[in-house]
Scaffold this active site. Structure first.
Site, PDB file in Angstrom:
ATOM      1  N   ARG A  47     -20.135  55.704  24.044  1.00 36.09           N
ATOM      2  CA  ARG A  47     -19.328  54.523  23.595  1.00 36.09           C
ATOM      3  C   ARG A  47     -18.549  54.941  22.467  1.00 36.09           C
ATOM      4  NH1 ARG A  47     -24.848  51.603  21.609  1.00 36.09           N
ATOM      5  NH2 ARG A  47     -24.463  51.630  19.322  1.00 36.09           N
ATOM      6  N   TRP A  58     -17.452  67.197  29.703  1.00 39.52           N
ATOM      7  CA  TRP A  58     -16.785  65.882  29.936  1.00 39.52           C
ATOM      8  C   TRP A  58     -17.894  64.875  29.836  1.00 39.52           C
ATOM      9  CZ3 TRP A  58     -12.962  66.714  34.408  1.00 39.52           C
ATOM     10  CH2 TRP A  58     -12.047  67.523  34.044  1.00 39.52           C
ATOM     11  N   GLU A  67     -18.837  70.167  33.847  1.00 46.36           N
ATOM     12  CA  GLU A  67     -18.638  69.087  34.731  1.00 46.36           C
ATOM     13  C   GLU A  67     -17.350  69.306  35.686  1.00 46.36           C
ATOM     14  OE1 GLU A  67     -21.441  67.506  31.579  1.00 46.36           O
ATOM     15  OE2 GLU A  67     -19.275  68.785  31.624  1.00 46.36           O
ATOM     16  N   GLN A  89     -27.620  64.898  22.721  1.00 45.53           N
ATOM     17  CA  GLN A  89     -26.579  64.793  23.601  1.00 45.53           C
ATOM     18  C   GLN A  89     -25.687  65.843  23.529  1.00 45.53           C
ATOM     19  OE1 GLN A  89     -25.081  60.655  23.744  1.00 45.53           O
ATOM     20  NE2 GLN A  89     -26.813  60.016  24.804  1.00 45.53           N
ATOM     21  N   HIS A  90     -25.036  66.321  24.722  1.00 50.06           N
ATOM     22  CA  HIS A  90     -23.992  67.499  24.707  1.00 50.06           C
ATOM     23  C   HIS A  90     -23.204  67.467  23.639  1.00 50.06           C
ATOM     24  CE1 HIS A  90     -25.889  68.701  28.962  1.00 50.06           C
ATOM     25  NE2 HIS A  90     -26.775  68.727  27.990  1.00 50.06           N
ATOM     26  N   GLU A 111     -26.190  46.684  24.923  1.00 47.87           N
ATOM     27  CA  GLU A 111     -26.435  47.987  25.697  1.00 47.87           C
ATOM     28  C   GLU A 111     -26.803  47.699  27.001  1.00 47.87           C
ATOM     29  OE1 GLU A 111     -25.839  50.945  26.360  1.00 47.87           O
ATOM     30  OE2 GLU A 111     -25.046  51.821  24.568  1.00 47.87           O
TER      31      GLU A 111
END
Length: 484
Positions: free
Chosen positions: A171, A167, A230, A188-189, A279
């Site tokens: 963006r 989880w 998560e 990233q995961h 950002e």
């Protein structure tokens, strides 16, 4: 202390405290909600709740600044604390301790409920009816590449073998009513899981969840170890399992009390342009990149759904509160696990996640006999820069605990007077660099490598402060306060 298991109960609690700004006049669905939200960050006003958005069905609402600084000056971190089930007056270090401590506790797995009991299944849209044009999705900034359908929602994906469910927040830009495009970073995961599906040549099932329980949004936006779920971690924070329901069209479980769920599949190719986007560093974006397409197949939602949004930019928004606290908690956990007796860690909001303070207790030398402050700074860098989350942090300051790290005035004083102009620092060259931190040059971004630094500001002998608290006898201070 109370845990809020849905977004509406959380909003009601903020409203009772005077931290909700009801916008009942009609606003456009282009820039107005985002502009109002952005200004609310910059003046630290109550969080805006938009009750009437032009071009969408009556009852559809937008909610801005869900985890930014509170408008209540004596409870600045109330929105984050209450999201996690903590008291509204909790301090930033209190929140970080809670997030770090939960990492070492057993997870509480979610529990599945029937579809008939799931609020997110009150309305089910399939086929042509499952269209993003129904919903109030504004532009976040006027230089963005499109309307961003995800700024505070939770993306749910899992590995093909089903052993790892992730989880996270990333963006995602709306392309049209049936397509979105999302930033997919390989490190990233979610990027790691997408890569597994690409290797199989199969599109990845996804669910994009808007407005779940606030703790779900918060935990989705902070680092926890790879292959940890998560949902289990949130259960630990809540002290009870998260209720989930099987998605309508894909093999994923989604939070049962969510406001809205988008279901579909992600393409196996980077076949659509995403960006630019303003950002967390505080600057409007200027470029785009090819990213995979999120195809929209089914949408479910509660009656009169609330769509939350985070409009990133200059301080202070959710990037500088919740995400920064999550990064600090990750750093605290790794440093303590490495045997470094850290009192707390803190990322000042106004540093836009470019500074990390590592606060050492007064007796750290007794706890680490024979270690100099220079050697400590070196060790801190070795531990931190080996972690994934510290890819975002270019500058670390090892500091004493004789000031309030959450008070920017005191931080500026300490760093101005204790950072040596040329020495007492540990420089780490050729560290992993990504484009989100704003302090590198183009050659370093292209190479993906650049320097990072740990500043040693620790005093060999602590000096008394020329302050009211430390500069006068106690009886004088008492008399002054009694007659103030």
């Amino acid at each position: 202390m109370k845990y809020y298991d849905d977004l509406r109960g959380f909003i009601d609690a903020l409203d009772e405290m005077g931290d909700i700004m009801h916008v009942r006049r009609e606003v456009d669905c282009d820039f107005e909600p985002s502009a109002i939200t952005r200004r609310s960050y910059e003046i630290q006003s109550p969080a805006p709740l938009f009750h009437k958005v032009a071009g969408v069905a009556p009852g559809f609402r937008l909610f801005g600044a869900p985890a930014s600084l509170s408008s209540l000056k004596d409870k600045p971190y109330a929105r984050v604390a209450m999201s996690l089930g903590l008291a509204p007056e909790s301090s930033g270090p209190d929140i970080i301790e809670t997030l770090s401590a939960a990492r070492h506790k057993p997870g509480i797995p979610p529990v599945r409920v029937e579809s008939s009991a799931a609020l997110c299944h009150q309305n089910i849209l399939r086929g042509d009816d499952a269209n993003l044009d129904r919903f109030p999705i504004p532009f976040a900034h006027d230089k963005d590449g499109g309307r961003y359908a995800n700024t505070w929602g939770t993306l749910i994906v899992k590995t093909p073998d089903g052993k790892w469910v992730n989880w996270s927040i990333a963006r995602v830009m709306k392309v049209d009513g049936k397509r979105m495009v999302g930033l997919m970073v390989p490190s990233q995961h979610i990027g790691q899981i997408w890569t597994e599906w690409v290797k199989l040549g199969q599109p990845m099932p996804y669910a994009l969840v808007q407005g779940p329980a606030p703790a779900i949004s918060c935990v989705s936006g902070i680092p926890i170890p790879a292959h940890a779920d998560e949902a289990d971690y949130i259960g630990t924070l809540a002290g009870a399992p998260v209720p989930v329901v099987k998605a309508v069209s894909i093999d994923l479980d989604v939070p049962a009390t969510a406001e809205l769920v988008i279901e579909g599949h992600v393409s196996i190719e980077r076949d659509c342009q995403e960006g630019p986007y303003g950002e967390y560093g505080g600057y409007l974006g200027s470029g785009s990149s090819a990213q995979p397409t999120f195809h929209v197949e089914t949408i479910t939602h509660r009656d009169d759904p609330i769509w939350p949004m985070s409009i990133t930019g200059r301080p202070t928004d959710e990037s500088h509160t919740l995400w920064a606290m999550g990064l600090a908690a990750d750093a605290l956990t790794y440093l303590r696990d490495a045997g470094i007796p850290v009192k707390t860690t803190w990322i000042p909001e106004d540093s836009t996640v470019h500074w990390l303070l590592v606060v050492m207790p007064q007796n750290w030398r007794e706890q680490l006999p024979g270690m100099s402050s220079e050697a400590l700074a070196q060790r801190v860098g070795e531990v931190l820069f080996a972690t994934d989350s510290m890819v975002f942090i270019p500058k670390v300051y090892v500091v004493d605990d004789d000031f309030d790290p959450t008070n920017l005035r005191e931080v500026a004083w300490v760093l101005s007077t204790r950072v040596h102009p040329t020495g007492r620092r540990a420089v780490f060259d050729n560290q992993r660099v990504i484009r989100l931190p704003q302090c590198y040059d183009e050659a370093e971004y292209v190479a993906g490598k650049g320097p990072k630094v740990v500043f040693d500001t620790l005093q060999t002998q602590r000096h008394l402060h020329a302050s009211f608290e430390q500069g006068y006898p106690e009886e004088v201070r008492r008399r002054v306060l009694a007659n103030w």
